[in-house]
Design a protein around this motif. Structure first.
Motif, PDB file in Angstrom:
ATOM      1  N   ASP A   9      -7.575   3.743  -1.086  1.00 53.82           N
ATOM      2  CA  ASP A   9      -8.944   3.811  -1.363  1.00 53.82           C
ATOM      3  C   ASP A   9      -9.148   4.200  -2.532  1.00 53.82           C
ATOM      4  OD1 ASP A   9      -8.251   6.499   0.526  1.00 53.82           O
ATOM      5  OD2 ASP A   9     -10.335   6.024   0.551  1.00 53.82           O
ATOM      6  N   SER A  10      -8.367   4.828  -3.119  1.00 51.59           N
ATOM      7  CA  SER A  10      -8.789   5.986  -4.420  1.00 51.59           C
ATOM      8  C   SER A  10      -8.127   5.423  -5.403  1.00 51.59           C
ATOM      9  CB  SER A  10      -7.924   7.159  -4.054  1.00 51.59           C
ATOM     10  OG  SER A  10      -7.770   7.551  -5.609  1.00 51.59           O
ATOM     11  N   LYS A  11      -9.187   4.826  -6.248  1.00 51.57           N
ATOM     12  CA  LYS A  11      -8.668   3.619  -7.276  1.00 51.57           C
ATOM     13  C   LYS A  11      -6.992   4.760  -8.284  1.00 51.57           C
ATOM     14  CE  LYS A  11     -10.886   1.709 -11.395  1.00 51.57           C
ATOM     15  NZ  LYS A  11     -10.511  -0.374 -11.340  1.00 51.57           N
ATOM     16  N   VAL A  12      -7.350   5.743  -8.240  1.00 52.79           N
ATOM     17  CA  VAL A  12      -6.857   6.961  -9.614  1.00 52.79           C
ATOM     18  C   VAL A  12      -5.339   7.029  -8.490  1.00 52.79           C
ATOM     19  CG1 VAL A  12      -6.531   9.536  -9.992  1.00 52.79           C
ATOM     20  CG2 VAL A  12      -8.781   7.979  -9.821  1.00 52.79           C
ATOM     21  N   VAL A  13      -4.983   6.450  -7.565  1.00 53.01           N
ATOM     22  CA  VAL A  13      -3.708   7.331  -6.913  1.00 53.01           C
ATOM     23  C   VAL A  13      -3.540   5.682  -6.805  1.00 53.01           C
ATOM     24  CG1 VAL A  13      -2.432   7.690  -3.940  1.00 53.01           C
ATOM     25  CG2 VAL A  13      -4.633   8.755  -4.953  1.00 53.01           C
ATOM     26  N   ARG A  14      -4.303   4.546  -6.835  1.00 51.92           N
ATOM     27  CA  ARG A  14      -3.563   3.151  -7.047  1.00 51.92           C
ATOM     28  C   ARG A  14      -3.057   2.986  -8.022  1.00 51.92           C
ATOM     29  NH1 ARG A  14      -8.035   1.126  -4.812  1.00 51.92           N
ATOM     30  NH2 ARG A  14      -8.753   0.036  -6.522  1.00 51.92           N
ATOM     31  N   GLU A  32      -7.266  -1.722  -1.094  1.00 55.63           N
ATOM     32  CA  GLU A  32      -7.968  -0.192  -0.939  1.00 55.63           C
ATOM     33  C   GLU A  32      -8.426  -0.207   0.652  1.00 55.63           C
ATOM     34  OE1 GLU A  32     -12.515  -1.327  -2.026  1.00 55.63           O
ATOM     35  OE2 GLU A  32     -11.251  -1.520  -3.839  1.00 55.63           O
ATOM     36  N   ASP A  33      -8.103  -1.246   1.433  1.00 55.75           N
ATOM     37  CA  ASP A  33      -7.923  -0.619   2.896  1.00 55.75           C
ATOM     38  C   ASP A  33      -7.227  -1.168   3.435  1.00 55.75           C
ATOM     39  OD1 ASP A  33      -9.658  -2.838   3.795  1.00 55.75           O
ATOM     40  OD2 ASP A  33     -11.152  -1.802   2.356  1.00 55.75           O
ATOM     41  N   GLY A  34      -6.977  -0.677   4.541  1.00 54.83           N
ATOM     42  CA  GLY A  34      -5.957  -1.771   5.460  1.00 54.83           C
ATOM     43  C   GLY A  34      -6.577  -2.708   5.653  1.00 54.83           C
ATOM     44  N   LYS A  35      -7.873  -3.463   5.951  1.00 52.33           N
ATOM     45  CA  LYS A  35      -8.449  -5.142   5.922  1.00 52.33           C
ATOM     46  C   LYS A  35      -7.663  -5.168   5.610  1.00 52.33           C
ATOM     47  CE  LYS A  35     -10.634  -8.630   7.961  1.00 52.33           C
ATOM     48  NZ  LYS A  35      -9.796  -9.505   7.378  1.00 52.33           N
ATOM     49  N   GLY A  36      -8.158  -5.527   3.543  1.00 52.36           N
ATOM     50  CA  GLY A  36      -7.880  -6.118   2.720  1.00 52.36           C
ATOM     51  C   GLY A  36      -5.805  -5.909   2.285  1.00 52.36           C
ATOM     52  N   ALA A  37      -4.991  -4.827   2.788  1.00 49.97           N
ATOM     53  CA  ALA A  37      -4.192  -4.798   2.601  1.00 49.97           C
ATOM     54  C   ALA A  37      -3.562  -6.376   4.101  1.00 49.97           C
ATOM     55  CB  ALA A  37      -3.118  -3.760   3.362  1.00 49.97           C
ATOM     56  N   MET A  38      -3.783  -6.520   5.046  1.00 46.90           N
ATOM     57  CA  MET A  38      -4.020  -7.403   6.326  1.00 46.90           C
ATOM     58  C   MET A  38      -3.860  -8.297   5.903  1.00 46.90           C
ATOM     59  SD  MET A  38      -2.690  -6.294   9.157  1.00 46.90           S
ATOM     60  CE  MET A  38      -0.904  -7.740   9.704  1.00 46.90           C
ATOM     61  N   ASP A  39      -4.817  -8.279   4.925  1.00 46.08           N
ATOM     62  CA  ASP A  39      -5.337  -9.486   4.103  1.00 46.08           C
ATOM     63  C   ASP A  39      -4.021 -10.685   3.213  1.00 46.08           C
ATOM     64  OD1 ASP A  39      -7.521 -10.172   5.877  1.00 46.08           O
ATOM     65  OD2 ASP A  39      -9.184 -10.039   4.193  1.00 46.08           O
ATOM     66  N   VAL A  40      -3.680  -9.327   2.205  1.00 46.84           N
ATOM     67  CA  VAL A  40      -2.478  -9.902   1.334  1.00 46.84           C
ATOM     68  C   VAL A  40      -0.781  -9.990   1.845  1.00 46.84           C
ATOM     69  CG1 VAL A  40      -0.611  -8.950   0.262  1.00 46.84           C
ATOM     70  CG2 VAL A  40      -3.845  -8.508  -0.222  1.00 46.84           C
ATOM     71  N   ASN A  54      -6.151   7.680   5.321  1.00 46.37           N
ATOM     72  CA  ASN A  54      -7.240   7.768   5.430  1.00 46.37           C
ATOM     73  C   ASN A  54      -8.560   7.276   5.009  1.00 46.37           C
ATOM     74  OD1 ASN A  54      -7.650  10.353   7.569  1.00 46.37           O
ATOM     75  ND2 ASN A  54      -6.757  10.909   5.813  1.00 46.37           N
ATOM     76  N   MET A  55      -8.467   5.743   5.397  1.00 43.33           N
ATOM     77  CA  MET A  55      -9.433   5.124   4.773  1.00 43.33           C
ATOM     78  C   MET A  55     -10.205   4.049   5.321  1.00 43.33           C
ATOM     79  SD  MET A  55      -6.072   3.014   3.052  1.00 43.33           S
ATOM     80  CE  MET A  55      -5.208   2.310   4.354  1.00 43.33           C
ATOM     81  N   PRO A  56     -11.620   3.184   4.236  1.00 40.43           N
ATOM     82  CA  PRO A  56     -12.408   3.324   5.176  1.00 40.43           C
ATOM     83  C   PRO A  56     -11.905   1.596   5.739  1.00 40.43           C
ATOM     84  CG  PRO A  56     -13.352   2.488   3.197  1.00 40.43           C
ATOM     85  CD  PRO A  56     -11.520   4.099   2.964  1.00 40.43           C
ATOM     86  N   VAL A  57     -12.563   0.792   6.954  1.00 41.18           N
ATOM     87  CA  VAL A  57     -12.916   0.019   6.871  1.00 41.18           C
ATOM     88  C   VAL A  57     -11.627  -0.340   8.523  1.00 41.18           C
ATOM     89  CG1 VAL A  57     -12.802  -2.610   6.928  1.00 41.18           C
ATOM     90  CG2 VAL A  57     -13.463  -1.564   5.019  1.00 41.18           C
ATOM     91  N   GLU A  66      -0.944  -3.270  13.853  1.00 40.58           N
ATOM     92  CA  GLU A  66      -1.233  -4.980  12.989  1.00 40.58           C
ATOM     93  C   GLU A  66      -0.576  -4.901  12.615  1.00 40.58           C
ATOM     94  OE1 GLU A  66      -4.181  -6.515  14.596  1.00 40.58           O
ATOM     95  OE2 GLU A  66      -4.088  -4.889  15.856  1.00 40.58           O
ATOM     96  N   LEU A  67       0.049  -4.740  11.512  1.00 39.07           N
ATOM     97  CA  LEU A  67       1.452  -5.548  10.782  1.00 39.07           C
ATOM     98  C   LEU A  67       2.254  -5.427  11.294  1.00 39.07           C
ATOM     99  CD1 LEU A  67       2.866  -5.966   7.681  1.00 39.07           C
ATOM    100  CD2 LEU A  67       3.749  -3.594   7.563  1.00 39.07           C
ATOM    101  N   ARG A  68       2.597  -4.271  12.041  1.00 38.15           N
ATOM    102  CA  ARG A  68       4.508  -4.549  12.371  1.00 38.15           C
ATOM    103  C   ARG A  68       4.179  -5.412  13.940  1.00 38.15           C
ATOM    104  NH1 ARG A  68       7.180  -2.795   9.504  1.00 38.15           N
ATOM    105  NH2 ARG A  68       8.182  -0.942   8.803  1.00 38.15           N
ATOM    106  N   LYS A  69       2.676  -5.951  14.302  1.00 33.99           N
ATOM    107  CA  LYS A  69       2.787  -7.236  15.485  1.00 33.99           C
ATOM    108  C   LYS A  69       2.876  -8.509  14.803  1.00 33.99           C
ATOM    109  CE  LYS A  69      -0.726  -4.311  17.611  1.00 33.99           C
ATOM    110  NZ  LYS A  69      -1.644  -4.814  18.039  1.00 33.99           N
ATOM    111  N   ALA A  70       2.239  -8.782  13.578  1.00 33.86           N
ATOM    112  CA  ALA A  70       2.052  -9.420  13.172  1.00 33.86           C
ATOM    113  C   ALA A  70       3.484 -10.636  12.526  1.00 33.86           C
ATOM    114  CB  ALA A  70       1.363 -10.146  11.199  1.00 33.86           C
ATOM    115  N   ASP A  71       3.503 -11.522  12.141  1.00 37.59           N
ATOM    116  CA  ASP A  71       4.280 -12.649  12.012  1.00 37.59           C
ATOM    117  C   ASP A  71       5.082 -12.395  10.418  1.00 37.59           C
ATOM    118  OD1 ASP A  71       5.818 -14.299  13.225  1.00 37.59           O
ATOM    119  OD2 ASP A  71       5.324 -15.986  11.019  1.00 37.59           O
TER     120      ASP A  71
END
Length: 121
Positions: A9-14, A32-40, A54-57, A66-71
């Motif tokens: 969620d930190s732009k600087v870290v990214r 910037e969060d797990g939801k966005g990452a899941m979409d990617v 530690n991230m919002p959403v 969630e990732l490890r359960k996904a196709d």
């Protein structure tokens, strides 16, 4: 070229992680969060994921589960990158499917070492 999803969620870290990873010849994508990452990941699974806790959403550990359960979600190498440094967090991350663990703050040498350990460098 190996693809790496940077989730923080930190732009600087990214930005810092992207600079290091691009120097190491990774094609970088950011979320910037797990939801966005899941979409990617559901759109196109990356080879490696550098993941904050530690991230919002949606936080990192929920995303990882969630990732490890996904196709195809068992494929990416996941490296947690977080300020959470107690053994309980590290054990939880590894049992949820993380391959390795990096403490913040990190630098190029740390990323190179951990990415070598997990076989993506």
């Amino acid at each position: 070229m190996t693809s790496c999803l940077i989730v923080d969620d930190s732009k600087v870290v990214r930005m810092v992680a992207r600079r290091i990873l691009q120097d190491l010849n990774f094609a970088c994508i950011e979320a910037e969060d797990g939801k966005g990452a899941m979409d990617v990941c559901l759109d196109k699974m990356p080879d490696v994921i550098l993941l904050d806790w530690n991230m919002p959403v949606m936080n990192g550990i929920d995303f990882l589960r969630e990732l490890r359960k996904a196709d195809g979600g068992s494929e990416p190498v996941v490296v947690f990158c977080t300020t959470e440094n107690d053994m309980a967090h590290i054990r939880e991350a590894i049992s949820a499917g993380a391959n390795e663990y990096i403490m913040k703050p990190f630098d190029r040498a740390i990323i190179e070492a951990k990415f070598s350990q997990v076989g993506v460098l």
